[in-house]
Motif scaffolding. Structure first.
Motif, mmCIF file in Angstrom:
data_model
loop_
_atom_site.group_PDB
_atom_site.id
_atom_site.type_symbol
_atom_site.label_atom_id
_atom_site.label_comp_id
_atom_site.label_asym_id
_atom_site.label_seq_id
_atom_site.Cartn_x
_atom_site.Cartn_y
_atom_site.Cartn_z
ATOM 1 N N PHE A 1 -2.583 -10.562 -3.922
ATOM 2 C CA PHE A 1 -1.704 -9.406 -4.131
ATOM 3 C C PHE A 1 -1.256 -8.729 -2.839
ATOM 4 N N GLU B 1 -7.786 5.460 -0.555
ATOM 5 C CA GLU B 1 -7.021 4.253 -0.234
ATOM 6 C C GLU B 1 -6.159 4.481 1.008
ATOM 7 N N ASN C 1 -1.940 -2.591 3.512
ATOM 8 C CA ASN C 1 -0.699 -2.096 2.907
ATOM 9 C C ASN C 1 0.224 -1.480 3.957
ATOM 10 N N GLY D 1 -5.497 -4.936 -12.497
ATOM 11 C CA GLY D 1 -5.611 -4.014 -11.366
ATOM 12 C C GLY D 1 -7.016 -4.092 -10.798
ATOM 13 N N VAL D 2 -7.176 -3.733 -9.514
ATOM 14 C CA VAL D 2 -8.512 -3.841 -8.911
ATOM 15 C C VAL D 2 -9.495 -2.767 -9.392
ATOM 16 N N CYS E 1 -0.828 3.972 -7.629
ATOM 17 C CA CYS E 1 -2.005 3.126 -7.899
ATOM 18 C C CYS E 1 -3.166 3.955 -8.441
ATOM 19 N N GLN F 1 -4.707 1.223 -10.910
ATOM 20 C CA GLN F 1 -4.299 0.448 -9.727
ATOM 21 C C GLN F 1 -3.026 -0.374 -9.973
ATOM 22 N N SER F 2 -3.068 -1.682 -9.725
ATOM 23 C CA SER F 2 -1.818 -2.465 -9.748
ATOM 24 C C SER F 2 -1.140 -2.562 -11.102
ATOM 25 N N TYR G 1 -1.114 -12.660 -9.758
ATOM 26 C CA TYR G 1 -1.045 -13.212 -8.390
ATOM 27 C C TYR G 1 -1.299 -14.717 -8.399
ATOM 28 N N ASN H 1 1.901 -6.312 -3.919
ATOM 29 C CA ASN H 1 1.989 -5.034 -3.203
ATOM 30 C C ASN H 1 3.335 -4.861 -2.491
ATOM 31 N N LYS I 1 2.213 -1.078 -11.315
ATOM 32 C CA LYS I 1 3.402 -1.747 -10.757
ATOM 33 C C LYS I 1 4.402 -2.094 -11.870
ATOM 34 N N TYR J 1 -13.012 -2.293 -1.073
ATOM 35 C CA TYR J 1 -12.147 -1.976 0.080
ATOM 36 C C TYR J 1 -11.471 -0.613 -0.096
ATOM 37 N N ILE J 2 -11.542 -0.052 -1.323
ATOM 38 C CA ILE J 2 -11.141 1.343 -1.530
ATOM 39 C C ILE J 2 -12.465 2.054 -1.845
ATOM 40 N N TYR K 1 3.129 5.171 -3.072
ATOM 41 C CA TYR K 1 2.472 3.957 -3.584
ATOM 42 C C TYR K 1 0.994 4.213 -3.899
HETATM 43 N N1 GLN Z 1 -4.034 -0.074 -4.641
HETATM 44 C C1 GLN Z 1 -4.419 -1.457 -4.563
HETATM 45 C C2 GLN Z 1 -3.873 -2.068 -3.276
HETATM 46 O O1 GLN Z 1 -2.770 -1.791 -2.935
HETATM 47 C C3 GLN Z 1 -3.896 -2.194 -5.757
HETATM 48 C C4 GLN Z 1 -4.242 -3.658 -5.745
HETATM 49 C C5 GLN Z 1 -4.511 -4.233 -7.108
HETATM 50 O O2 GLN Z 1 -4.841 -3.535 -8.059
HETATM 51 N N2 GLN Z 1 -4.467 -5.541 -7.186
HETATM 52 O O3 GLN Z 1 -4.510 -2.814 -2.612
#
Ligand code: GLN
Length: 304
Positions: free
Chosen positions: A94, A157, A164, A257-258, A192, A62-63, A240, A113, A66, A26-27, A188
């Protein structure tokens, strides 16, 4: 404990296994990664670390970032943070929107998120140059000045970040974002898109295994109490709707992270990071979870 031999042996076993996961698509920029990449690095507090596979190659954390956003904001604002978000597990994905509506724009915790977007809003208000200052903080934790944002991934992204954006606008509608949504999202997406190798990632989380102090520089980042609380939040919220599974099978505070990375800490002993881009259905690295499960079994090092 000879961690080097252990991670080598486990990696051999894990790499043999079939991986039913899928790379995050999705990214779009993340979908370009070679799905068979694999790297792991373990860093005991008082020894040199050791790694297997592509442990010096940078990937998108990525996440995982956070947790670093939380560390920076918690250090500045302390317990006031909990006026803007909770610290309970969400039991949802997430990027879920559902709880946010009935909980009136107060995210369940900082590691989903919604929570991270509120942390970005808080840091935009507290740091003179949010992107530069946050990167400086991460470089200090990692003792590595080469860490940077991958602009292509941040842009990719941003172009596709509909969910988001929806989360941010919903929080804004409840008055829990002070800054313009576009500015919060831009920060954000950059956060990530930080890139690190598993070696750097394990090193940058070592302060959480060491009572809040970076072992190499002896700099205190957080008090012992705040450090323990961040570890508690990673344990209960870091995966999550799979946080229970990670506690059950691995038994360490950690964060995924994704981009396919997972980092985990054993307080007082080590930090470990693994990278394998194919994700399970909950968005966590399939082989990363398996490796960490085998690691804590082989070293008898679950915290429980
Ligand atoms: N940048 C990704 C998002 O916001 C991070 C999600 C993740 O790593 N779980 O969807």
């Amino acid at each position: 404990m000879n961690y080097c031999d252990i991670i080598e042996r486990i990696s051999y076993d894990i790499l043999e296994k079939n991986d039913p996961g899928n790379v995050a698509s999705y990214i779009p920029e993340l979908a370009k990664i070679n799905p068979d990449k694999y790297g792991v690095f373990i860093k005991p507090i008082d020894q040199e670390g050791c790694g297997v596979g592509s442990c010096h190659e940078k990937f998108s954390i990525q996440s995982i970032s956070k947790v670093l956003l939380l560390a920076k904001s918690y250090g500045i604002h302390g317990e006031l943070l909990w006026k803007r978000m909770g610290y309970e597990p969400s039991g949802d994905s997430f990027n879920s929107l559902v709880q946010l509506e009935y909980e009136k724009g107060i995210p369940r915790n900082p590691l989903i998120n919604a929570g991270a977007l509120v942390l970005c809003d808080i840091l935009i208000d507290s740091l003179p140059k949010p992107k530069d200052d946050f990167l400086g903080f991460v470089r200090k934790l990692a003792v590595d000045d080469t860490i940077s944002y991958n602009e292509k991934i941040a842009e990719s992204e941003a172009k596709n970040g509909y969910t988001n954006s929806a989360i941010a606008y919903l929080i804004k509608s409840f008055g829990n974002l002070k800054n313009p949504v576009e500015e919060v999202l831009d920060f954000y997406f950059h956060v990530c898109a930080i890139e690190m190798s598993v070696e750097t990632l394990a090193t940058s989380f070592l302060f959480l295994a060491n009572g809040g102090i970076v072992p190499k520089t002896k700099e205190r980042i957080l008090s012992l109490s705040k450090t323990k609380r961040i570890n508690a939040i990673m344990q209960t919220c870091g995966f999550y709707d799979e946080a229970g599974e990670f506690a059950f099978k691995v038994g360490l505070p950690g964060k995924s992270g994704v981009g396919g990375g997972i980092v985990a800490v054993h307080p007082g002993i080590y930090s470990v990071a693994v990278w394998s881009p194919k994700l399970n259905k909950k968005g966590n690295s399939y082989k990363g979870m398996k490796l960490l499960e085998q690691l804590t079994s082989a070293t008898d090092s679950s915290i429980f």
